[in-house]
Structures are given as structure tokens and as C-alpha cells.
Design an enzyme around this catalytic site. Structure first.
Site, short mmCIF file in Angstrom:
data_model
loop_
_atom_site.label_atom_id
_atom_site.label_comp_id
_atom_site.label_asym_id
_atom_site.label_seq_id
_atom_site.Cartn_x
_atom_site.Cartn_y
_atom_site.Cartn_z
N HIS A 134 0.26 7.23 4.81
CA HIS A 134 -0.79 7.61 3.85
C HIS A 134 -0.81 9.10 3.52
CE1 HIS A 134 -2.01 3.54 4.63
NE2 HIS A 134 -2.39 3.82 5.85
N GLN B 40 0.83 -1.19 0.00
CA GLN B 40 0.00 0.00 0.00
C GLN B 40 0.87 1.25 0.00
OE1 GLN B 40 -3.23 -0.31 2.75
NE2 GLN B 40 -4.10 1.66 2.22
N ASP B 41 1.41 1.59 1.15
CA ASP B 41 2.21 2.78 1.36
C ASP B 41 3.67 2.38 1.53
OD1 ASP B 41 1.31 5.39 1.54
OD2 ASP B 41 1.50 5.49 3.72
N PRO B 42 4.63 3.17 1.09
CA PRO B 42 6.01 2.88 1.48
C PRO B 42 6.18 3.00 3.00
CG PRO B 42 5.93 4.51 -0.30
CD PRO B 42 4.53 4.35 0.21
#
Length: 229
Positions: free
Chosen positions: A134, A63-65
Site C-alpha cells: 500500500h 487492490q495492490d500489486p
């Protein structure tokens, strides 16, 4: 190589779209103003650098780093050598230990060797502000990675998609299950791994699918590049 198309061939037009140029400009402006952004600029597109379109066998969607210092380097779930292995990846290793004979948990979380074998480790958002999960979720990256998934769906056949958690599963809803092999499970995060990620057997099932379709299976034991050892 059955499929000679490159990421450049299929993404050049997308990278000229106003939304994408705006995303790049926003990230660049934040960096220039002194905001720490992960991963470093040179690593943002590493998933595509290490796994060319024609080589993609397996897609794992993140999803997010990671938003901690030194963690993110452009491959989903992976961290640089010398950085502590994050909890979700530890749970992936636990599932591998439980299902792949002879797998022993490595002392690092660097997954470049997976990427070099054709595992596209794709975060759906490619940058993040330090310490702010996010924080770049609405910059346009999701539009870009939707396009990436649709291009794999269109230009490749027989790719295994490992979709862990509701975000990845929604993202992968467009995948043609007649052309590709889609496996779903809860996310390996400590919050959800016990709800069905453990025991999902995805790493074994992915390799079985690849072998049945004449492909070399993935060696899931992460190996550091020689120069890092």
C-alpha cells in the site's frame, strides 16, 4: 465486435489530467532515485494491453500489486511463470477445483490466458514499492481506476463484476446493477476465504451469465503462452 471503443478513446483525456501526470511523475522519480517499484514500468498498464475495452466480459478487482521480487506484472492476482503461486490465487484455484468440473490446479500463477479471453484483472492501485504494501495507495491511482470502472459501467453492458472483499465492494458501488451483473464475496485471502469465498461459486455463475447473454464462457484453466512452456 459490438463495441469498438478502445481504452485509448475513453482514457486519453483522463491521462492528461494533472493528478494523473503527477502520479506518473512521482513513480518515475522514485524509480530514478533507485527505489525498486513493482511492477516494472513496461508492465504497469498490462491489464489494459491484454484486455481491450470492447472485449471486457468479466472484471476482477484486486487492490495492490504484489510487492515481492518478480511477482507483479500488471494483472491482478497473477504472477509471472516460475514464481510461486501466492496464497489468494491458490484459494481461487481451490474454489475452481471445487466448482468447475475437470479443473486441475496448474503449477503456475500466470493468468494472461484469462485476460486474453476478456477478464480484466484490474488492481485499484497500479504500483507499489518493493516490500511495502500500500505504499503507493495515495498517489492518485485510485482516482484513475475509479474512472476506469465508471467507463466500463457507461460504455459496456452485461459485464460480470467479481467484487471480493470490502475494498473491491466499495470501489464497485457505482456499478449500475441494471446494466451489469455484480457478484460479491469475501476476499480469497487466507484471512477471509473461509468466511464465504469458498463456496461463492462465482466462476460458475459468471459463465452462466455470459452464456445466457450469448457470450462465450471463460475457460478458467490458466494456460501458459506456448513460448513459456
Amino acid at each position: 465486435m459490438a463495441n469498438e471503443l478502445t481504452w485509448h478513446d475513453v482514457l486519453a483525456e483522463e491521462k492528461q489530467q494533472p493528478y494523473f501526470l503527477n502520479t506518473l511523475q512521482t513513480v518515475a522519480s522514485e524509480r530514478q532515485s533507485g527505489v525498486t517499484i513493482y511492477p516494472p514500468q513496461k508492465d504497469v498498464f498490462n491489464a489494459f494491453r491484454f484486455t481491450e475495452l470492447g472485449d471486457v466480459k468479466v472484471v476482477i478487482l484486486g487492490q495492490d500489486p504484489y510487492h515481492g521480487p518478480g511477482q507483479a506484472h500488471g494483472l491482478a492476482f497473477s504472477v509471472r511463470p516460475g514464481i510461486a503461486t501466492p496464497p489468494s490465487l491458490l484459494n481461487m484455484y481451490k474454489e475452481l477445483e471445487n466448482t468447475i468440473p475437470g479443473f486441475t490446479r496448474p503449477n503456475h500463477g500466470y493468468l494472461e490466458s484469462w485476460a486474453r479471453q476478456g477478464v480484466l484483472l484490474l488492481n485499484t492501485v497500479l504500483t507499489v514499492r518493493a516490500g511495502q504494501a500500500h505504499s503507493h495507495a495515495s498517489l492518485g491511482w485510485e482516482t484513475f481506476t475509479d474512472k476506469v470502472i465508471s467507463l466500463i459501467n457507461q460504455h459496456r453492458e452485461g459485464v460480470v463484476f467479481l467484487l471480493w472483499g470490502s475494498h473491491a465492494q466499495k470501489k464497485g458501488a457505482i456499478i449500475d446493477k441494471q446494466r451489469h451483473h455484480v457478484l460479491k464475496a469475501p476476499h480469497p485471502s487466507p484471512l477471509s476465504a473461509h468466511r464465504g469465498f469458498f463456496g461463492c461459486n462465482h466462476f460458475v455463475l459468471a459463465n452462466q451469465w455470459l452464456e445466457q447473454h450469448g457470450e462465450t464462457p471463460i475457460d478458467w484453466m490458466p494456460v501458459l503462452p506456448a513460448e513459456s512452456e
